[in-house]
Design a protein around this motif. Structure first.
Motif: not given
Ligand code: UDP
Ligand code: MG
Length: 319
Positions: A265-267, A248-251, A253-254
């Motif tokens: 840099s942001e996340h 979920v978190s990778a999605l 991020l994508v």
């Protein structure tokens, strides 16, 4: 033979004779068929000499001597092997367990219970901070984790049906878990409150130092009992949970990446966290799979063909 009283002794020279005397009196009163199995767990003092004098004079006594100090579990296992009675009564050899309570155990056994536990209510002489509070916590945890509703797993005054105790594998520090293990065999378990006398002679073997490894057992044993034959249910659940979260978190991020956000840099922390979750999940699932292979191997090993078996082609004559 109806009852076998099994007692482990390690350096209990001041207690041996008095215990034997009282025990004999009590048992002679309550039943006519009994035997004593005394196990000397590699004592360095006079315990063995005293026990062998007793055994020489009383045919009802079987004496087992372990070559070195193996610990209470091994001592008990050795004693159970020798027991010929229909029931075994287990107690400590330090006079903390009063033989006069044995008739109460017998009464419960006669009611048809397979396991009878003496539950320690009064423990004068046991330190509150070092023994009573840790054992309270341990008992509470054990009851929650195993679903076996007992107030005292740890105390050593107990009685069992011999055929049942023989089925239970005993090693390490497992003696404290006998009621739990017995419950997995469908045993009927009873408990009743008993009073424990303070130790008059000799030293206790179980101080705070032993409490820490015991904490590991409290977590391991219930897990082992629940998941030994289906490790994937344990590892898989946590593994899939971790992977799901990671995905979920990778999605997210994508999506952020495609929206033109600088993910690195942001996340940064989230990226790091998702990677760990995904990897940990994968590792846990793989561990579960290895576990399942192990179980499969265990159950199929006996029937499995040998790896090196040469291929044989049978041909009938004339073909
Ligand atoms: N014991 C044993 N081998 C060991 C430790 C203990 O046979 O390595 C016996 C000990 O002689 C006693 C019983 O197990 O009869 C219970 O031990 P202890 O009284 O020291 O434990 P506590 O009552 O303090 O928990
Ligand atoms: Mg004791």
């Amino acid at each position: 033979m109806n009852y076998s009283v099994v007692i482990p002794f390690h350096n209990e020279q001041e207690n041996v004779v008095e215990l034997y005397r009282t025990l004999k009196e009590v048992m002679e009163e309550v039943c006519d068929a009994f035997e004593f199995i005394f196990v000397d767990d590699g004592s360095e003092d006079d315990t063995y000499r005293l026990l062998s004098e007793i055994a020489d004079n009383d045919r009802r006594v079987t004496l087992v001597r372990l070559r070195r100090n193996f610990g209470k579990t091994e001592a008990l296992a050795a004693g159970f092997e020798e027991a010929t009675g229909e029931f075994v009564i287990v107690m400590d050899g330090d006079l903390q367990h009063d033989p006069h309570l044995i008739p109460q155990f017998i009464k419960k056994l006669e009611l048809g219970y397979d396991v009878v536990c003496g539950c320690r209510v009064a423990r004068p002489g046991d330190s509150l901070l070092l023994k009573r509070i840790p054992s309270r916590i341990a008992n509470w945890l054990m009851a929650r984790l195993t679903g076996v509703e007992l107030h005292d797993f740890v105390g050593g005054f107990k009685a069992y049906r011999t055929s049942l105790i023989r089925q239970i594998p005993l090693y390490g520090e497992l003696q404290r878990f006998i009621p739990v293990l017995a419950a997995t065999f469908g045993a009927r378990i009873a408990e009743f409150p008993i009073e424990i006398a303070p130790r008059k002679h000799g030293r206790s073997h179980y101080g705070f130092r032993r409490a820490i490894p015991f904490l590991f057992d409290i977590v391991t044993i219930p897990l082992l009992l629940r998941f030994a034959t289906r490790p994937m249910h344990f590892f898989g659940t946590i593994g899939f949970g971790a992977m799901g979260l990671g995905m979920v978190s990778a999605l997210w991020l994508v999506i952020e990446f495609f929206r033109g956000v600088g993910v690195m840099s942001e996340h940064g922390p989230l990226l790091f966290f998702s990677t760990i979750l995904l990897l940990a999940g994968l590792l846990l699932i793989s561990l579960g799979f290895l576990g399942e292979l192990n179980v499969r191997h265990h159950y199929l090993a006996a029937q499995a063909p040998r790896d090196s078996e040469p291929l044989r082609v049978k041909r009938k004559k004339g073909q």
